[in-house]
Design a protein around this motif. Structure first.
Motif, mmCIF file in Angstrom:
data_model
loop_
_atom_site.group_PDB
_atom_site.id
_atom_site.type_symbol
_atom_site.label_atom_id
_atom_site.label_comp_id
_atom_site.label_asym_id
_atom_site.label_seq_id
_atom_site.Cartn_x
_atom_site.Cartn_y
_atom_site.Cartn_z
ATOM 1 N N MET A 152 0.132 1.950 -10.179
ATOM 2 C CA MET A 152 -0.443 1.532 -8.898
ATOM 3 C C MET A 152 -0.658 0.013 -8.864
ATOM 4 S SD MET A 152 -3.037 4.775 -8.571
ATOM 5 C CE MET A 152 -3.952 4.178 -7.158
ATOM 6 N N ILE A 153 -1.094 -0.550 -9.976
ATOM 7 C CA ILE A 153 -1.299 -2.001 -10.060
ATOM 8 C C ILE A 153 0.042 -2.729 -9.939
ATOM 9 C CG2 ILE A 153 -1.965 -3.866 -11.653
ATOM 10 C CD1 ILE A 153 -4.199 -1.851 -12.636
ATOM 11 N N ILE A 154 1.046 -2.255 -10.655
ATOM 12 C CA ILE A 154 2.372 -2.866 -10.574
ATOM 13 C C ILE A 154 2.918 -2.748 -9.152
ATOM 14 C CG2 ILE A 154 4.763 -2.705 -11.412
ATOM 15 C CD1 ILE A 154 3.382 -1.644 -14.103
ATOM 16 N N ALA A 155 2.659 -1.634 -8.502
ATOM 17 C CA ALA A 155 3.096 -1.449 -7.114
ATOM 18 C C ALA A 155 2.522 -2.538 -6.211
ATOM 19 C CB ALA A 155 2.684 -0.070 -6.612
ATOM 20 N N LEU A 197 1.682 -6.141 -20.363
ATOM 21 C CA LEU A 197 2.393 -4.943 -19.924
ATOM 22 C C LEU A 197 2.685 -5.003 -18.424
ATOM 23 C CD1 LEU A 197 3.285 -1.898 -20.673
ATOM 24 C CD2 LEU A 197 1.124 -1.331 -19.554
ATOM 25 N N ILE A 198 1.675 -5.320 -17.635
ATOM 26 C CA ILE A 198 1.834 -5.405 -16.182
ATOM 27 C C ILE A 198 2.794 -6.540 -15.831
ATOM 28 C CG2 ILE A 198 0.652 -5.839 -13.990
ATOM 29 C CD1 ILE A 198 -0.086 -3.112 -15.252
ATOM 30 N N ALA A 199 2.621 -7.686 -16.459
ATOM 31 C CA ALA A 199 3.476 -8.843 -16.167
ATOM 32 C C ALA A 199 4.937 -8.542 -16.503
ATOM 33 C CB ALA A 199 2.994 -10.069 -16.927
ATOM 34 N N LEU A 200 5.170 -7.906 -17.614
ATOM 35 C CA LEU A 200 6.539 -7.581 -18.010
ATOM 36 C C LEU A 200 7.160 -6.591 -17.013
ATOM 37 C CD1 LEU A 200 8.791 -8.064 -20.035
ATOM 38 C CD2 LEU A 200 7.771 -6.293 -21.485
ATOM 39 N N SER A 201 6.403 -5.577 -16.631
ATOM 40 C CA SER A 201 6.910 -4.609 -15.650
ATOM 41 C C SER A 201 7.241 -5.279 -14.327
ATOM 42 C CB SER A 201 5.892 -3.491 -15.419
ATOM 43 O OG SER A 201 5.793 -2.665 -16.540
ATOM 44 N N VAL A 248 8.082 2.261 -10.516
ATOM 45 C CA VAL A 248 7.678 1.463 -9.352
ATOM 46 C C VAL A 248 8.893 1.039 -8.534
ATOM 47 C CG1 VAL A 248 6.577 -0.700 -8.618
ATOM 48 C CG2 VAL A 248 5.487 0.754 -10.337
ATOM 49 N N LYS A 249 10.000 0.732 -9.185
ATOM 50 C CA LYS A 249 11.202 0.352 -8.425
ATOM 51 C C LYS A 249 11.697 1.522 -7.582
ATOM 52 C CE LYS A 249 13.876 -2.800 -7.081
ATOM 53 N NZ LYS A 249 13.312 -3.916 -6.326
ATOM 54 N N ASP A 279 0.826 -1.206 0.000
ATOM 55 C CA ASP A 279 0.000 0.000 0.000
ATOM 56 C C ASP A 279 0.862 1.259 0.000
ATOM 57 O OD1 ASP A 279 -2.193 -1.694 0.031
ATOM 58 O OD2 ASP A 279 -2.655 -1.355 2.150
ATOM 59 N N ASP A 280 1.985 1.237 0.724
ATOM 60 C CA ASP A 280 2.910 2.379 0.723
ATOM 61 C C ASP A 280 3.455 2.631 -0.686
ATOM 62 O OD1 ASP A 280 2.616 2.807 3.450
ATOM 63 O OD2 ASP A 280 4.519 1.841 3.989
ATOM 64 N N VAL A 281 3.866 1.560 -1.341
ATOM 65 C CA VAL A 281 4.410 1.701 -2.698
ATOM 66 C C VAL A 281 3.310 2.185 -3.644
ATOM 67 C CG1 VAL A 281 5.594 0.534 -4.611
ATOM 68 C CG2 VAL A 281 6.165 -0.055 -2.239
ATOM 69 N N GLU A 282 2.116 1.663 -3.489
ATOM 70 C CA GLU A 282 0.999 2.112 -4.334
ATOM 71 C C GLU A 282 0.747 3.613 -4.167
ATOM 72 O OE1 GLU A 282 -3.758 2.118 -4.382
ATOM 73 O OE2 GLU A 282 -2.908 0.148 -3.892
ATOM 74 N N ARG A 283 0.744 4.094 -2.923
ATOM 75 C CA ARG A 283 0.514 5.535 -2.686
ATOM 76 C C ARG A 283 1.594 6.383 -3.367
ATOM 77 N NH1 ARG A 283 -1.637 3.691 2.004
ATOM 78 N NH2 ARG A 283 0.319 3.616 3.169
ATOM 79 N N LEU A 284 2.827 5.940 -3.289
ATOM 80 C CA LEU A 284 3.908 6.677 -3.940
ATOM 81 C C LEU A 284 3.787 6.636 -5.466
ATOM 82 C CD1 LEU A 284 6.846 5.544 -1.639
ATOM 83 C CD2 LEU A 284 5.884 7.864 -1.792
ATOM 84 N N ALA A 285 3.234 5.546 -5.997
ATOM 85 C CA ALA A 285 3.090 5.378 -7.452
ATOM 86 C C ALA A 285 1.836 6.050 -8.001
ATOM 87 C CB ALA A 285 3.077 3.885 -7.802
ATOM 88 N N GLN A 286 0.940 6.472 -7.144
ATOM 89 C CA GLN A 286 -0.352 7.027 -7.561
ATOM 90 C C GLN A 286 -0.238 8.160 -8.587
ATOM 91 O OE1 GLN A 286 -1.945 10.169 -6.499
ATOM 92 N NE2 GLN A 286 -3.744 9.623 -7.712
ATOM 93 N N PRO A 287 0.696 9.114 -8.441
ATOM 94 C CA PRO A 287 0.772 10.186 -9.445
ATOM 95 C C PRO A 287 1.120 9.700 -10.852
ATOM 96 C CG PRO A 287 2.011 10.782 -7.470
ATOM 97 C CD PRO A 287 1.620 9.332 -7.332
#
Length: 174
Positions: free
Chosen positions: A45-48, A71-75, A114-115, A31-39
């Motif tokens: 956010m999904i990859i996070a 796309l998501i799987a590759l990321s 995301v990284k 959830d922390d990573v998702e919040r940072l990825a939100q912008p």
């Protein structure tokens, strides 16, 4: 909330069930990573939410492709630590992979974002709860930055990460 994001959260929570992130349930980190990825949009956010599922669970890339697309799987595969016997080897191999990514490719750009968000979330948490790990992240930062930073991509994430690495231990004293 977007149905795909809700699916990613549900999927990740189920796959990481019982795992801990320090003293917290693992989903706190996701959830922390998702919040940072939100912008950076819904795909970030999904990859996070999914970024650790390949390295920390028995989930396969094919399962991610099936539920979230190529796309998501590759990321997610780009940000997944390689299998190696020690952290130094894993990080060296991962950094080599990150350095080779072309940020003009959508999957690669999302992985780099995301990284960086993942590393920032880890550093923020370790600065507060695990000083030894914080020192480890400080020692790895130059090589990680060399591999993952791309000018113009998630600059504010990198600015905060750089500041925490450079002065985080000093700030913690105030």
């Amino acid at each position: 909330m977007n149905d795909r994001l809700l699916l990613a959260r549900t999927f990740a929570r189920a796959r990481h069930e019982g795992q801990r992130y320090g003293e917290f349930p693992y989903h706190v980190h996701l959830d922390d990573v998702e919040r940072l990825a939100q912008p950076f949009g819904m795909n970030a956010m999904i990859i996070a939410q999914l970024h650790d599922v390949l390295e920390d669970t028995t989930t396969s890339v094919d399962e991610i492709v099936h539920d979230f697309g190529e796309l998501i799987a590759l990321s997610v595969s780009y940000v997944t630590d390689p299998i190696a016997s020690d952290r130094a080897t894993r990080k060296k191999q991962l950094n080599s992979r990150l350095q080779s990514l072309d940020e003009n490719d959508d999957a690669a750009k999302l992985a780099l974002i995301v990284k960086a968000c993942d590393r920032l979330a880890n550093v923020k948490t370790c600065r507060l709860f695990s000083p030894d790990k914080f020192v480890m992240y400080q020692s790895e930062h130059a090589e990680f930055r060399k591999a993952a930073y791309r000018h113009g991509i998630c600059e504010m994430v990198w600015w905060e990460l750089d500041m925490l690495i450079e002065v985080g231990d000093k700030l913690a004293r105030f």
